[in-house]
Write a protein that holds these residues in place. Structure first.
Motif, PDB file in Angstrom:
ATOM      1  N   CYS A 198       0.601  -1.190   0.063  1.00 33.59           N
ATOM      2  CA  CYS A 198      -0.135  -0.049  -0.142  1.00 33.59           C
ATOM      3  C   CYS A 198       0.857   1.296   0.144  1.00 33.59           C
ATOM      4  CB  CYS A 198      -0.813   0.065   1.199  1.00 33.59           C
ATOM      5  SG  CYS A 198      -1.903  -1.319   1.413  1.00 33.59           S
ATOM      6  N   TYR A 238      -6.335   0.066  -4.625  1.00 37.35           N
ATOM      7  CA  TYR A 238      -5.460  -0.505  -3.725  1.00 37.35           C
ATOM      8  C   TYR A 238      -4.098  -1.283  -4.501  1.00 37.35           C
ATOM      9  CZ  TYR A 238      -4.828  -3.313   0.695  1.00 37.35           C
ATOM     10  OH  TYR A 238      -4.611  -3.598   1.790  1.00 37.35           O
ATOM     11  N   CYS A 239      -3.153  -1.770  -3.910  1.00 37.32           N
ATOM     12  CA  CYS A 239      -2.022  -2.495  -4.412  1.00 37.32           C
ATOM     13  C   CYS A 239      -2.605  -3.538  -5.019  1.00 37.32           C
ATOM     14  CB  CYS A 239      -0.950  -2.570  -3.360  1.00 37.32           C
ATOM     15  SG  CYS A 239       0.274  -3.562  -4.033  1.00 37.32           S
ATOM     16  N   PRO A 240      -2.565  -3.531  -6.316  1.00 41.45           N
ATOM     17  CA  PRO A 240      -2.782  -4.875  -7.099  1.00 41.45           C
ATOM     18  C   PRO A 240      -2.323  -6.203  -6.717  1.00 41.45           C
ATOM     19  CG  PRO A 240      -1.493  -3.467  -8.556  1.00 41.45           C
ATOM     20  CD  PRO A 240      -1.577  -2.806  -7.262  1.00 41.45           C
ATOM     21  N   ALA A 245      -0.052  -4.726 -16.413  1.00 42.35           N
ATOM     22  CA  ALA A 245      -0.062  -5.190 -14.856  1.00 42.35           C
ATOM     23  C   ALA A 245       0.536  -3.923 -13.935  1.00 42.35           C
ATOM     24  CB  ALA A 245       0.769  -6.329 -14.607  1.00 42.35           C
ATOM     25  N   TRP A 290       0.967  -0.614 -11.842  1.00 40.47           N
ATOM     26  CA  TRP A 290       0.004   0.171 -11.073  1.00 40.47           C
ATOM     27  C   TRP A 290       0.343   1.609 -11.085  1.00 40.47           C
ATOM     28  CZ3 TRP A 290       0.751   0.581  -5.018  1.00 40.47           C
ATOM     29  CH2 TRP A 290      -0.241   0.862  -4.423  1.00 40.47           C
TER      30      TRP A 290
END
Lengths: 557, 105
Positions: free
Chosen positions: A48, A207-209, B45, B47
């Motif tokens: 996070c 949110y962090c994947p 993929a 972020w």
């Protein structure tokens, strides 16, 4: 796949906010205690906090008390929280914030040296480097940090947790870590539902994947008691780039306006508290505006002055640089155009909401030898980063006390072989289901039948029954998941973990037959809050033998 | 596209066991190819957390938004000093904006 054996006193799974603090606490109290931190990514920028953080949202300012913090959280969550847990957090919030400041985190201050108030319970920080600061402190202790080792399962002998398995993504090794105590401090779960951005932007999410709910899933698989999964979290965020709205709403006091320019909370939702409503109603009202054809909705940033605009951009660079990039792309700063907002897909988290392990006030889970902290520990919402620090410290102290007279347990070789063949099986399979297929199937089921964005988060028993059945079917196929390389294997393991989390989530959503939390848990079939029957916790335990999830009701405490 | 790696600038962090972006990416997406240049294995993929952007000592990596999110281009780079983070942002017209923000005490 080679095997690496490690023996330690305390194993911490997940080197995030809670995990780092647990490691620091052990070192402070007992510097000779052996600690291993198992970290999926690299501890300097994982989970996070990877992007940074611009505020600490759980802090007790002078006019407040730990008790008033508990009351605030209780109100926000409609009377269903673990007050005992929240109180233990609230009592130490200021102490941990001070500690992190001493490690190097810049915090905005008044001229007299006190922290400047950002919101009622919030301070502004310059936290772009927050994770490296925490990691650096951990690296100075004697803790051994295993970067790029992904937790796969607890080592469980049927009575207690004796360590954990990890997969080394760089060295393709199975790590067998024996420990006297294990603290699970992994993140919550993203990727359970179809995300708002798909395809090439599928990981542009709040949110962090890579927080796949692995800590929850490992606990579910050994029958640990879980609580309040039905209290999903759906953040109201800047559309597309998922930047936090609090940075604008709390940081520079902007109003939520609809497409007509109305301050809609004030105009149409006075009955829910208007501009002072609960967090969940900010999202609910935004959704209602869309239904009433008064959307899109915005945060009105057009009145900002030069200085405020600059501060806003800086705050975002410290936490979510994408929005600054979006403004640059459009040639539109926040003063030219208000910032559009919307709800994201639902997540399962213990830091904003209260999904997680059922723990006692010392952060023991229901399984001996296993402790939970941070996003992993349930029942204590709005703990945010500072609450995670407190919980890490509490869990570490408890684990230290409990291991006084214990030793590590010998591990049955057959258990190790079983885990090794599970992992190498995924790598060796040449025909099967790809992680991509499994993920898309899961996200489609959850979106359509368990209250995703396509259904405005709405839940209904008929749909949840369908979700249960489809997930059972999908679960049967998890032993056909295949991976082409180490990276892909981690994706496969994430899918398996998410499916276990989703199954538990659906049972929780089905069990609470009322509407307790707007949007997070809104039932079409039970639209009212029912205090007579549901002022209680909904818990669950997975039965390994029957592959069924048993529901448990627990009275408020 | 989420990040753009300029191969003419990337030096592959020669001498290190892994490239700095490879070491830091929270999603394990960056790696060093046979020509000792950084690559991202799956743009979809990413972020867009910018960890690799910050970590690169020669500023070879830019953050960009996926086309789905915005059809105009803009890019962002960062440089870390001991106690500050220096951000450079280029808008779609190529105009640059710079921010220098304290990052540790």
């Amino acid at each position: 796949m080679d095997i690496k054996y490690i023996e330690t006193d305390i194993l911490i799974i997940g080197g995030g906010a809670a995990g780092c603090f647990a490691a620091l606490q052990v070192y402070k109290k007992s510097p000779r205690c052996k600690v291993v931190v198992m970290e999926k990514a690299h501890i300097e920028r994982s989970g996070c906090l990877a992007m940074g953080l611009n505020a600490i949202n759980a802090y007790i300012h002078p006019e407040q008390t730990p008790e008033s913090y508990v009351d605030f959280v209780d109100r926000e969550f409609e009377g269903v929280i673990r007050k005992d847990l929240v109180l233990t957090i609230a009592k130490r919030l200021n102490e941990v914030v001070k500690e992190v400041e001493a490690l190097g985190l810049p915090i905005e201050k008044n001229d007299d040296g006190t922290y400047k108030k950002r919101g009622s319970r919030s301070v502004r920080i310059f936290g772009e480097r927050l994770k490296p600061i925490l990691a650096e402190a951990v690296m100075k202790t004697t803790a051994k940090v295993l970067n790029r080792v992904v937790a796969t399962n607890f080592i469980y002998d049927g009575k207690k947790v004796c360590g954990a398995f990890g997969y080394g993504v760089r060295d393709n090794c199975l790590y067998v870590i024996r420990a006297k105590a294990v603290i699970v401090s992994t993140g919550g779960a993203s990727g359970i539902y179809k995300p708002i951005n798909t395809g090439g932007a599928r990981h542009l999410m709040w949110y962090c994947p890579w927080n796949a709910g692995t800590g929850y899933a490992m606990g579910i698989r050994i029958g640990a008691e879980m609580t309040s999964f039905e209290n999903r979290f759906i953040p109201l965020r800047v559309k597309d780039v998922n930047a936090p709205t609090g940075t604008i709403a709390v940081g520079v006091y902007s109003k939520q306006v609809n497409a007509l320019g109305e301050d809609y909370l004030g105009c149409h939702y006075q009955h829910l508290g208007g501009r002072k409503c609960l967090t969940q109603y900010r999202l609910f009202a935004t959704l209602e505006e869309m239904k009433a054809c008064r959307g899109p909705c915005y945060l009105d940033t057009t009145n900002l002055n030069d200085e405020e605009e600059k501060q806003l951009k800086e705050d975002y660079l410290n936490m979510n640089p994408q929005i600054v990039l979006l403004w640059a792309s459009n040639g539109m700063g926040p003063r030219k155009k208000p910032v559009e907002i919307r709800g994201t897909e639902p997540y399962v988290v213990g830091g904003h909401c209260q999904a997680g392990y059922w723990v006692d006030t010392e952060r023991r889970t229901t399984i001996p030898g296993l402790y939970a902290a941070g996003e992993s520990a349930g029942g204590a919402p709005k703990k945010y980063v500072s609450g995670c620090w407190v919980e890490g410290a509490i869990a570490a102290s408890t684990a230290l006390n409990d291991i006084d007279d214990t030793s590590t347990t010998d591990i049955d070789g057959a258990i190790i072989e079983k885990e090794k063949s599970r992992l190498s099986g995924i790598l060796n399979r040449t025909i099967g289901i790809t992680p991509l297929d499994a993920r898309e199937r899961l996200q489609k089921i959850m979106d359509e039948y368990a209250g995703g964005i396509s259904f405005n988060y709405m839940l209904h028993e008929n749909r949840l029954l369908e979700a249960r059945q489809l997930l059972q079917c999908l679960h049967k196929h998890t032993n056909e998941v295949m991976a082409v390389d180490n990276y892909n294997l981690v994706e496969a393991l994430e899918c398996i973990d998410r499916i276990d989390v989703a199954r538990t989530l659906v049972e929780h959503l089905m069990y609470r037959k009322e509407t307790r939390w707007a949007c997070y848990q809104t039932r079409w079939d039970y639209p009212q809050k029912d205090d007579e029957h549901w002022l209680k916790y909904v818990n669950s335990v997975y039965d390994i033998e029957t592959n069924e999830i048993k529901m448990i009701e627990r009275p408020l405490q | 596209m989420s990040i753009f790696i300029d191969k003419t600038i990337c030096n592959g962090c020669k001498g290190l066991p892994e490239a700095r972006c490879e070491r830091i990416c929270p999603g394990n997406l960056c790696y060093r190819n046979k020509n000792m240049k950084a690559e991202i294995r799956d743009q979809s993929a990413c972020w867009t957390c910018a960890c690799c952007v910050k970590e690169c000592p020669v500023q070879a990596i830019e953050l960009r938004l996926p086309f789905q999110i915005c059809s105009n281009s803009a890019s962002l780079k960062a440089r870390l000093t001991k106690d500050k983070t220096i951000w450079s942002i280029w808008n779609s017209q190529g105009e640059k904006e710079e921010f220098i923000i304290k990052a540790r005490n």
